[in-house]
Design a protein around this motif. Structure first.
Motif, short mmCIF file in Angstrom:
data_model
loop_
_atom_site.label_atom_id
_atom_site.label_comp_id
_atom_site.label_asym_id
_atom_site.label_seq_id
_atom_site.Cartn_x
_atom_site.Cartn_y
_atom_site.Cartn_z
N ILE A 131 -3.90 -12.74 -11.62
CA ILE A 131 -4.17 -13.90 -10.75
C ILE A 131 -3.38 -13.77 -9.46
CG2 ILE A 131 -3.91 -16.41 -10.53
CD1 ILE A 131 -4.47 -16.51 -13.61
N VAL A 132 -2.10 -13.42 -9.57
CA VAL A 132 -1.25 -13.27 -8.38
C VAL A 132 -1.80 -12.16 -7.48
CG1 VAL A 132 1.05 -12.57 -7.58
CG2 VAL A 132 0.82 -14.22 -9.45
N LEU A 133 -2.17 -11.02 -8.06
CA LEU A 133 -2.72 -9.92 -7.25
C LEU A 133 -4.02 -10.35 -6.57
CD1 LEU A 133 -2.32 -7.02 -6.31
CD2 LEU A 133 -3.69 -6.29 -8.27
N PHE A 134 -4.86 -11.07 -7.28
CA PHE A 134 -6.11 -11.57 -6.70
C PHE A 134 -5.81 -12.46 -5.50
CE2 PHE A 134 -9.14 -15.10 -6.40
CZ PHE A 134 -10.30 -14.40 -6.08
N VAL A 135 -4.87 -13.38 -5.65
CA VAL A 135 -4.52 -14.29 -4.55
C VAL A 135 -4.00 -13.49 -3.36
CG1 VAL A 135 -2.89 -16.11 -3.84
CG2 VAL A 135 -4.13 -16.32 -6.00
N PHE A 136 -3.14 -12.51 -3.61
CA PHE A 136 -2.61 -11.69 -2.52
C PHE A 136 -3.73 -10.98 -1.76
CE2 PHE A 136 1.91 -10.93 -4.44
CZ PHE A 136 2.26 -12.23 -4.11
N THR A 137 -4.74 -10.48 -2.46
CA THR A 137 -5.81 -9.74 -1.79
C THR A 137 -6.75 -10.67 -1.02
OG1 THR A 137 -7.21 -9.74 -3.78
CG2 THR A 137 -5.77 -7.81 -3.42
N VAL A 138 -6.76 -11.95 -1.37
CA VAL A 138 -7.61 -12.92 -0.68
C VAL A 138 -6.94 -13.45 0.58
CG1 VAL A 138 -8.65 -15.22 -0.93
CG2 VAL A 138 -8.86 -13.57 -2.77
N LEU A 139 -5.63 -13.42 0.63
CA LEU A 139 -4.91 -13.98 1.78
C LEU A 139 -5.26 -13.28 3.08
CD1 LEU A 139 -1.37 -14.45 0.19
CD2 LEU A 139 -3.06 -16.23 0.68
N SER A 140 -5.11 -14.01 4.17
CA SER A 140 -5.40 -13.43 5.48
C SER A 140 -4.27 -12.50 5.93
CB SER A 140 -5.63 -14.53 6.52
OG SER A 140 -4.47 -15.32 6.63
N ALA A 141 -4.58 -11.71 6.93
CA ALA A 141 -3.62 -10.74 7.46
C ALA A 141 -2.45 -11.47 8.11
CB ALA A 141 -4.30 -9.85 8.48
N ARG A 142 -1.29 -10.82 8.03
CA ARG A 142 -0.11 -11.32 8.74
C ARG A 142 0.27 -10.26 9.77
NH1 ARG A 142 3.93 -13.21 3.94
NH2 ARG A 142 2.96 -15.20 3.45
N PRO A 143 0.54 -10.67 10.98
CA PRO A 143 0.92 -9.71 12.02
C PRO A 143 2.13 -8.85 11.62
CG PRO A 143 0.50 -11.85 13.00
CD PRO A 143 0.46 -12.04 11.51
N ALA A 144 3.05 -9.41 10.87
CA ALA A 144 4.24 -8.65 10.46
C ALA A 144 3.88 -7.47 9.55
CB ALA A 144 5.24 -9.57 9.76
N GLY A 145 2.67 -7.46 9.00
CA GLY A 145 2.23 -6.35 8.15
C GLY A 145 2.10 -5.05 8.92
N ALA A 146 2.10 -5.13 10.24
CA ALA A 146 2.01 -3.92 11.08
C ALA A 146 3.21 -3.00 10.84
CB ALA A 146 1.93 -4.31 12.55
N ARG A 147 4.27 -3.52 10.23
CA ARG A 147 5.44 -2.67 9.95
C ARG A 147 5.09 -1.55 8.99
NH1 ARG A 147 8.69 -4.73 5.17
NH2 ARG A 147 7.39 -6.34 4.22
N PHE A 148 3.98 -1.67 8.25
CA PHE A 148 3.58 -0.63 7.30
C PHE A 148 2.71 0.45 7.95
CE2 PHE A 148 4.37 -4.34 4.59
CZ PHE A 148 5.28 -3.78 3.69
N ASP A 149 2.36 0.28 9.21
CA ASP A 149 1.57 1.29 9.92
C ASP A 149 2.45 2.49 10.26
OD1 ASP A 149 -0.51 -0.46 9.76
OD2 ASP A 149 -0.41 -1.10 11.86
N ARG A 150 1.89 3.67 10.21
CA ARG A 150 2.60 4.89 10.62
C ARG A 150 1.71 5.71 11.49
NH1 ARG A 150 5.27 7.07 5.16
NH2 ARG A 150 6.18 5.15 4.52
#
Length: 150
Positions: A131-150
């Motif tokens: 359920i938690v993983l499902f919720v995480f995949t449904v959430l919208s993007a966060r700009p701070a996620g760009a830290r994972f880009d390489r």
């Protein structure tokens, strides 16, 4: 004029064919991010493949109803081992082939929500984890996620 998004960047608003193409082109890429549309279009494509295998199963094997392909866990054998039919073997090969890219896509989707891909392992917590993983995949993007880009 269409602008093309780099393969290393998430493709927001991806179409079904774009999402499927990117899934295979980024086969084992765990870095970067994946948009909701990239992720959920692939989930739909994968579900359609599993439904097709279940539709073909009874044609190839009259005993298929006692061991259909499990959509949530294709490696679960149920009452009989899936290698007992050609369709089961084909599906097992398919499921094995997409295991790493599916994990990589989920990892990148978690990155897009500014979470470590290691959150994937919460799925091993019975019931609540899925359920938690499902919720995480449904959430919208966060700009701070760009830290994972390489």
């Amino acid at each position: 004029m269409t602008t093309q998004t780099a393969l290393s960047a998430p493709l927001y608003g991806a179409s079904f064919p774009q999402a499927v193409s990117r899934f295979f082109r980024k086969y084992a890429t765990f870095s970067g991010r994946a948009s909701r549309s990239e992720y959920w279009w692939w989930v739909l494509a994968n579900t359609l493949v599993a439904v097709a295998f279940n539709a073909l199963g009874p044609v190839a094997d009259p005993q298929w109803d006692s061991r259909p392909v499990n959509l949530l866990s294709p490696f679960a054998a149920g009452g009989s081992f899936p290698l007992a039919s050609p369709v089961g073997v084909a599906f097992l090969i398919y499921a094995t082939a997409i295991l790493i890219p599916a994990l990589a896509l989920t990892w990148r989707r978690l990155h897009d929500t500014d979470r470590s891909g290691a959150w994937f392992f919460i799925v091993f917590v019975p019931i609540i984890g899925a359920i938690v993983l499902f919720v995480f995949t449904v959430l919208s993007a966060r700009p701070a996620g760009a830290r994972f880009d390489r």
